[in-house]
Design an enzyme around this catalytic site. Sequence first.
Site, mmCIF file in Angstrom:
data_model
loop_
_atom_site.group_PDB
_atom_site.id
_atom_site.type_symbol
_atom_site.label_atom_id
_atom_site.label_comp_id
_atom_site.label_asym_id
_atom_site.label_seq_id
_atom_site.Cartn_x
_atom_site.Cartn_y
_atom_site.Cartn_z
ATOM 1 C CD GLU A 51 27.319 24.883 -5.801
ATOM 2 O OE1 GLU A 51 26.035 24.605 -5.186
ATOM 3 O OE2 GLU A 51 27.962 23.922 -5.838
ATOM 4 C CB THR A 80 20.665 26.359 -4.366
ATOM 5 O OG1 THR A 80 21.791 25.962 -3.646
ATOM 6 C CG2 THR A 80 19.372 25.661 -3.968
ATOM 7 C CE LYS A 140 24.109 19.140 -6.871
ATOM 8 N NZ LYS A 140 23.726 20.197 -5.956
#
Length: 228
Positions: A51, A80, A140
């Site tokens: 990521e 993000t 998440k």
Amino acid sequence: MSTQLSNAIQRVPVPELLSANPVVAVLRAAHASEYAPVIEALVAGGVNNIELTLSTRGVFELLAEICEQFDGRAQIGVGTVTTAPEARQAIASGARFIVTPVTDPEIVDACVQAGIPVFPGGLTPTELHRGWAAGASAVKVFPASQVGAGYLKDLRGPFPQIQVIPSGGVGVAEAIEWIKAGAVAVSVGGPLVGDAFKGGDLSALTERARTLQLAVRAARDEAVSAGN
């Protein structure tokens, strides 16, 4: 990547590579130009779900190049992400999955329409259910350090089908506990990456990656045997 219909909700499945190797390495650096050697070290240790966070400068400028460089060896995603246009731009540049720190159905929808897995972030049951109901591949739990692995059992009470990936404050011990509790994967940043972006020994990073992914795979096998 095709979508599947589940309870009238379009949902892109969790990628096979992540199911087989349930560790996501979360990378933050001063600039995306620093990423390649660290990714090489992680892949050498068997961690191949990567990521790249948008809090790092230069990600969009270098994303297509990085995706091409590691094509076939690593699955590069972007994290993000806080808007649907960011998600679309990342997907257009080759991102294989999208991770967000927030629960925004517009981001989820943009990814589902593109056939790309998406992991929206949330902490409360309301946030996590909202992301799951919107069509998330998995939600998440962030920051996971605030709740611990026992939280997953509580969530599965009202939401038995929900798929969870913890992130934030997850080290090796915590990763094992979350996987044993039934998490589909774990996201690990600082405890795995360590000082790699500050001139640290990349061979040591490879060993940390190898230790983590072997421990997590063993925990997953134990969880499957236990029915979690």
